[in-house]
Each structure stands twice: as C-alpha cells, then as structure tokens.
Design an enzyme around this catalytic site. Structure first.
Site, short mmCIF file in Angstrom:
data_model
loop_
_atom_site.label_atom_id
_atom_site.label_comp_id
_atom_site.label_asym_id
_atom_site.label_seq_id
_atom_site.Cartn_x
_atom_site.Cartn_y
_atom_site.Cartn_z
CB ALA A 83 -0.94 -0.02 1.19
NE ARG B 51 -0.83 -6.63 8.80
CZ ARG B 51 -2.03 -6.31 8.34
NH1 ARG B 51 -3.02 -6.14 9.17
NH2 ARG B 51 -2.23 -6.15 7.05
CE LYS C 275 0.63 -11.79 -0.03
NZ LYS C 275 -0.77 -11.79 0.01
#
EC number: 1.1.1.94
Length: 350
Positions: free
Chosen positions: A146, A265, A197
């Site tokens: 992002a 994360r 993924k």
C-alpha cells in the site's frame, strides 16, 4: 470519469484512492466500524494514521452509518476489508449496493470446507449472497504494498473476473503510468495464489528469525531464506492445481511472496517464530494487528490434512506447510525439515 466508493479504510483500499483520484474519479472512502479513528483524522487533514500517508485533497470520507449516502450514484464499489471482515461485508454491505454496480475486492484469503475444499472469497460470496442480491464480483491480486503504491512506485498486478469486457472498463478507472494491470478470467487461480502467499511468507521469514537468533555470525543467511522461498513456490504451485487454478498464476504468488517477505505482519510472525518465540508470545507482541498469515496457513494445512485422509494428496508433499502448522498450532519450535524438501522435490523432477 465516475464515482467510485471504497468500503473499508484499510491501507490497501486507501492506497487505491491515489490512482483513482488521479484518473479524475470522484472518490468516496467509507470506514468500517473499526475505522472510526482513521476517518476522523482523514476529515481533519487527509492524513491516514495507519498508511502514514496524506491522501489527496478532494476525497470524500464517510463513516459506516453513512454508507448508503456514499453508495448513492456510485458506478463501482471497492471492497477494502481484511479477511476478518468477509462475513461482515457479505451480511451487511452487498444488500446495500445498487443493482448493476460491480464490486472489486482487495480482500485476500480462502475458506476451507470439511472435505478439504479451499474456496476463494469471490466464490464464497457468490455462493452465500443474500437472497435477491445479484452482484458481479471482481478481485485484485499481485505484488503491491500500500505504501509503495501511494508513493507511485511502479506496481504490476492482475485484476480477475469472468466478464473481461467489464474488467477492462474497471481497469480504466485505476491504471496509471505507475500502476500496471493485467487481466485474467482465472478468478480461482489468481485469488488462491495471492492468498497462499501469506502463509508461505510466514514460512519463508522463519529463516530471518533464525539468523537473528544466531546473532552477528558473519554469515548473510541469504541461501536459507532463498531455499525456503523456493520451497514455498513449489508447494504453492502444487496447491494451485489442487484448488483448480491455472498454475501459471504462480507468477503472482511468487511476486507477492517476495514483497510480503520484505516486510509486514506475515513476515513478523515467521521472524518471531524463527527467533524462538511461542505463538502466545507473538500474539502479545502483535496485539491489535490482523494476523491473516496465521489464518490462511492454518486453513490450508487443515485442508491438506482433510484431503490426505481420503487419499487425494499426501501430507508429505507439503513439508514446509506442515511444519508451519506445527509451529503455529501445536507448540513446535522451528526446525526446518530440509531433508523432506530434498526428497519431495527430487521425486517430482524425475
């Protein structure tokens, strides 16, 4: 160009406001019930407290109780919720979307059914759509963070859907000289690739944690991380065939795996496992963050086990996934099963 309403003010949906606004669209960003602080700050000065970027002046911001106002006149809707918001969007949002308005989703993940079937979210939504609601669904996949998108770094992704003509129209709202978009009608293949993924990024990042645990031993440990990346691609390639996707979609899985291992994360969970932390300790360290990698790895492993019970696959064909599952859900410590990689890969090459 048109009016585009994004529901969910998470990082990726908010980053998509950059190409949308720059293409001349009227952009409306709606927060979920969890986005109250985000929307409040955006209304002050366009600053997104999680994305850590300032959005364009002229974007319109709405709280979830104003969603119907935000949808009035919209020609396209973007679903920007995380995988934890899939049922919330299904049960609350689809029925509000005006008839004939398509939805394109950035939400990544899969549902595992008791028989081991793995179902991507567009399939799940279509199957469970509220009575009387008929929404045409599309989705986004590929390597794109992002913040880099917000910063206009060149990004190459794919948009998927069954109606390629409509998909071309959707692409025209987003594509810029820095945001490059391929089109495919392989919804299952693309969405499974970019969902898988996340779990494998966790597995690959265990090598980073193992390096950290060893301290500064003078060894780069690039080989071990690359080996786990390689094994991840191999196992995802097999899984794409099992779920019914085109294995050519592995290119998006590999690209997305690379960018996810680089940060985020999913990387942190794998890294902390490699450093020796237990899952309760990791959950405490990452409190308040959505750990989608844990969910998809657990669901995929559970599906493989269910399929193995009826002879459709062998658990031993997915040694990295099975080891990740042991670490996440059964208290095991990281001990990479290198010999298992060697055996399964060599057998497949024959």
């Amino acid at each position: 160009m048109g009016i585009v309403t994004l529901i969910g003010a998470g990082q990726m949906a908010s980053a998509l406001t950059f190409p949308l606004f720059e293409n001349g669209n009227e952009v409306r960003l709606v927060g979920t019930p969890l986005d109250g602080e985000v929307i409040a700050r955006l209304r002050e000065d366009n600053y997104h407290i999680n994305l850590d970027r300032t959005l364009h002046e002229g974007i319109k911001y709405y709280t979830v109780d104003q969603v119907e106002e935000a949808l009035d006149g919209a020609e396209l809707v973007v679903c920007g919720v995380s995988s934890f918001g899939v049922d919330w969007f299904l049960n609350n949002m689809f029925k509000l979307i005006p008839e004939g308005v398509p939805v394109i989703s950035v939400t990544k993940g899969m549902i595992d059914l008791p028989d081991g079937t793995l179902q991507v979210f567009p399939e799940y939504w279509q199957e469970h759509m509220p009575e009387g609601v008929n929404v045409e669904l599309f989705a986004i996949g590929g390597p794109c963070t992002a913040r880099d998108l917000s910063d206009h770094d060149h990004s190459f992704v794919a948009y998927c859907g069954k109606d390629l003509k409509k998909l071309e129209w959707i692409r025209s709202h987003f594509e810029t000289d820095y945001y490059h978009i391929a089109l495919t009608d392989d919804v299952v293949g693309l969405e499974a690739a970019v969902a898988l993924k996340n779990g494998y990024a966790l597995g690959t990042a265990m090598a980073i944690g193992l390096k950290n645990r060893l301290g500064d031993d003078g060894i780069a440990h690039v080989n071990s991380k690359s080996a786990l990346f390689q094994q991840s691609v191999w196992e995802m390639y097999q899984l794409l065939d099992i779920v019914g996707g085109n294995q050519k979609m592995i290119m998006y899985a590999a690209g997305d795996l690379d960018v996810t291992v680089a940060g985020g994360r999913s990387r942190k969970v794998g890294q902390y496992l490699g450093e020796g932390y237990s899952m309760p300790e990791i959950e405490e360290k990452l409190a308040g963050q959505t750990l989608e990698a844990v969910v998809i790895a657990t669901r995929t492993a559970r599906a493989v086990k269910a399929m193995a019970k009826v002879g459709k696959v062998k658990e031993s064909d997915f040694p990295l996934l099975m080891h990740v599952d042991q670490c996440l859900n059964h208290g095991a410590k990281v001990d990479i099963p290198w010999k298992d990689f060697q055996t399964i890969t060599c057998d497949a090459i024959k």
